[in-house]
Design a protein around this motif. Structure first.
Motif, short mmCIF file in Angstrom:
data_model
loop_
_atom_site.label_atom_id
_atom_site.label_comp_id
_atom_site.label_asym_id
_atom_site.label_seq_id
_atom_site.Cartn_x
_atom_site.Cartn_y
_atom_site.Cartn_z
N PHE A 371 0.88 -1.31 0.25
CA PHE A 371 -0.12 0.00 0.01
C PHE A 371 0.86 1.13 -0.01
N MET A 372 0.52 2.01 -0.96
CA MET A 372 1.47 3.38 -0.85
C MET A 372 0.44 4.69 -0.34
N SER A 373 1.28 5.44 0.06
CA SER A 373 0.56 6.56 0.75
C SER A 373 1.36 7.96 0.73
N PRO A 374 0.85 8.84 -0.11
CA PRO A 374 -0.33 8.99 -0.67
C PRO A 374 -0.55 8.28 -2.18
N THR A 375 -1.66 8.00 -2.34
CA THR A 375 -2.07 7.22 -3.57
C THR A 375 -1.61 7.81 -4.86
N ARG A 376 -1.63 9.25 -4.66
CA ARG A 376 -1.10 10.01 -5.85
C ARG A 376 -0.20 11.15 -5.35
N ALA A 377 0.94 10.63 -5.65
CA ALA A 377 2.36 11.04 -4.86
C ALA A 377 2.52 12.38 -5.81
N LYS A 378 2.81 13.55 -5.24
CA LYS A 378 3.43 14.84 -5.99
C LYS A 378 4.86 15.20 -5.57
N VAL A 379 5.41 16.01 -6.19
CA VAL A 379 6.92 16.14 -5.93
C VAL A 379 6.89 17.12 -4.65
N GLY A 380 7.62 16.47 -3.87
CA GLY A 380 7.94 17.26 -2.47
C GLY A 380 7.27 16.37 -1.26
N ASP A 381 6.33 15.34 -1.57
CA ASP A 381 5.53 14.64 -0.77
C ASP A 381 6.65 13.75 -0.22
N THR A 382 6.15 13.19 0.83
CA THR A 382 6.92 12.18 1.60
C THR A 382 5.80 11.00 1.50
N VAL A 383 6.50 9.87 0.71
CA VAL A 383 5.80 8.76 0.44
C VAL A 383 6.35 7.40 1.09
N ARG A 384 5.04 6.70 1.50
CA ARG A 384 5.27 5.54 2.35
C ARG A 384 4.69 4.41 1.79
N ILE A 385 5.44 3.25 1.60
CA ILE A 385 5.24 2.18 0.99
C ILE A 385 5.26 1.14 2.01
N THR A 386 4.10 0.55 2.43
CA THR A 386 3.86 -0.41 3.67
C THR A 386 3.15 -1.86 3.05
N VAL A 387 3.61 -2.94 3.62
CA VAL A 387 3.18 -4.42 3.51
C VAL A 387 2.11 -4.37 4.51
N GLN A 388 0.88 -4.75 3.94
CA GLN A 388 -0.16 -4.69 4.72
C GLN A 388 -0.89 -6.17 4.89
N GLY A 389 -0.02 -7.03 4.25
CA GLY A 389 -0.48 -8.50 4.61
C GLY A 389 -0.12 -9.32 3.45
N PHE A 390 -0.54 -10.67 3.60
CA PHE A 390 -0.12 -11.67 2.66
C PHE A 390 -1.41 -12.34 2.00
N GLN A 391 -1.06 -13.18 1.20
CA GLN A 391 -2.28 -14.06 0.57
C GLN A 391 -2.55 -15.23 1.54
N ASN A 392 -1.81 -15.48 2.47
CA ASN A 392 -1.68 -16.84 3.19
C ASN A 392 -1.32 -16.14 4.68
N GLU A 393 -1.45 -17.39 5.58
CA GLU A 393 -0.86 -17.00 7.14
C GLU A 393 0.68 -17.25 6.85
#
Length: 493
Positions: A371-393
């Motif tokens: 998951f990437m936040s913000p979904t619409r990144a602009k120049v100068g923004d702080t972007v966070r790419i996070t692992v939110q889970g998996f397809q399995n346990e």
């Protein structure tokens, strides 16, 4: 003289029976006769007093316990006192007293801890016992001396109260995790089962796929306990089990027609669409790339024998009287066979009607969801790419590593560990850059890519334009003033 039969051992001899004994024995002296007469007279003056307490079976925390003091006497009762014995018998604490003179009873405990109830004169009930109630108890009974009516004759009995507590928590974790995935080198794997709150210490054992595991017990040294399973790894052979047909077929399915492992293009992943499968549609902000699974082939170290499981356990006493039990199961991991294997830790305890159990399934990570936040990144923004889970346990906990395909990260590092990647004040040059998230545990590894799309920032463009406009106005104003100054100078000359 009254004829009396010979008394049994331990019975008292009354005055009339003394002469009978003298005639039968024929060896009694005058001194012995005086002693017998004095003992009989003393017994008539003092009376007798015996105290007995029935033994108690072990009880479970929360139950009600009745402490019953049985006594026999022909004298006049003075008091009954119950004591709790602590510190190995050196301290006796009164917990309840019955005063026969005033026919009253009272507790010696603080009001907020008063939990004793007097059922009868010699019986005390302890409701909702706790582990701290475990230990010896004494009942002291006092009667008046019939000779003086001022002295009190005492007798006592004791009983030990055993309080059991079932474990209240069990858990299974993998030791030394998160850990990376190793394709060509065998590694030991250790499961640690912890049972807390039990008294006495419970028995712990492991099962695999519902079947009890045959283990080889060993004793852990202090150095091994402090350093995890490093000492265990160096002291045992690395052995795995035979490959079954289903596992072998699944493994062979990963090979190309020539019998070699196909090359995985992780640097430049391509989007693949198969018929009947939902395609990946890129969003205007980010592009989701299908995951790339690293092969789990281990041709260099697979052995043709069953694994050896090594078992050890440690008991750690607690201040409340309970015991924490840590049981370790160690074996040589074979991801081809151990992936999707179900391990359970079961705990038996005399206070439990059936064993407690907790289960875990060994599984490699599959399909990380980014998951990437913000979904619409602009120049100068702080972007966070996070692992939110998996397809399995996934178990054990995976290790996350972030890299940038074809270059270094924004801070200049080659890679970054953690579940989240932070890119501060992204420049326009990062538009279209691709980032790889590698999730791995000892059972396998997988790569997932995402592409960063950076849009222009209107506010920054506006500020730039304002600064340019301001600079042009200053230049125009300067030129105007310079023209006026030249005009005035010419007129004056």
């Amino acid at each position: 003289m009254v004829g009396i039969t010979r008394p049994k051992p331990g019975e008292h001899v009354n005055a009339n029976g003394v002469w009978d004994l003298l005639q039968n024995k024929g060896k009694m002296t005058v001194f012995s006769l005086c002693l017998l007469l004095c003992a009989d007279l003393l017994d008539l003056a003092v009376g007798y007093l015996t105290v007995t307490i029935e033994p108690l079976p072990p009880v479970v925390v929360g139950e009600t316990v009745t402490l019953k003091c049985n006594f026999k006497t022909d004298g006049r009762l003075r008091e009954i006192v119950w004591y709790r014995v602590t510190d190995g018998g050196t301290i006796k604490q009164k917990i309840f007293t019955y005063d026969a003179m005033f026919n009253t009873n009272y507790s010696h405990m603080e009001d907020y801890r008063r939990r004793e109830d007097l059922v009868y004169q010699s019986t005390v009930r302890l409701p909702e016992v706790r582990i701290s109630d475990n230990g010896p108890y004494e009942c002291h009974v006092g009667i008046y001396d019939r000779a003086t009516r001022e002295k009190v004759v005492l007798a006592s009995g004791n009983v030990f109260l055993t309080v059991m507590s079932p474990p209240n928590n069990i858990s299974v974790v993998a030791e030394n995790t998160p850990a990376p995935f190793s394709r060509y080198q065998a590694q030991n794997f250790t499961l640690v089962c912890t049972a807390k709150g039990g008294k006495p210490a419970p028995s712990v054992y492991f099962k695999r796929d519902g079947e009890l595991i045959e283990v080889i017990s060993y004793t852990q040294s202090s150095s091994e306990q402090g350093g995890g399973s490093a000492g265990v790894r160096g002291a045992r052979p690395l052995i795995s089990r035979d490959l079954d047909d289903t596992k072998m077929q699944r493994s062979l399915s990963l090979l190309d027609p020539e019998g070699r492992v196909p090359r995985l293009y992780t640097e430049s992943p391509q989007r693949v669409h198969t018929q009947g499968q939902q395609s990946y549609e890129p969003s205007p902000a980010t592009e989701v790339i299908p995951e790339t699974v690293v092969s789990r082939e281990f041709p260099r170290w697979v052995h043709s024998t069953d694994p050896l499981y090594y078992f050890s356990h440690t008991n750690i006493p607690q201040s409340d009287g309970s015991v924490v039990v840590q049981a370790r199961l160690t074996w040589t991991l074979n991801p081809q066979l151990d992936n999707d294997a179900l391990f359970s830790c079961e705990v038996k305890h005399p206070a439990l009607s059936m064993p407690m159990q907790t289960e875990i399934t060994l599984a490699a990570p599959k399909g990380p969801k980014l998951f990437m936040s913000p979904t619409r990144a602009k120049v100068g923004d702080t972007v966070r790419i996070t692992v939110q889970g998996f397809q399995n346990e996934v178990f054990p906990e995976p290790l996350f590593t972030w890299t940038r395909v074809g270059g270094r990260l924004l801070d200049g590092s080659a890679e970054r560990d953690g579940k989240e990647l932070i890119l501060e004040r992204v420049p326009a040059e990062l538009n279209g850059s691709m980032y790889r998230c590698t999730a791995q545990n000892p059972l396998g590894s997988t790569d997932t890519h995402t592409r960063l799309i950076v849009f222009e920032n209107p506010s920054m463009m506006k500020n730039t334009q304002n600064q340019n406009n301001g600079a042009s106005r200053v230049d125009m104003l300067g030129l105007t003033w310079m023209a006026l100054v030249l005009t005035v100078t010419v007129e004056l000359t």
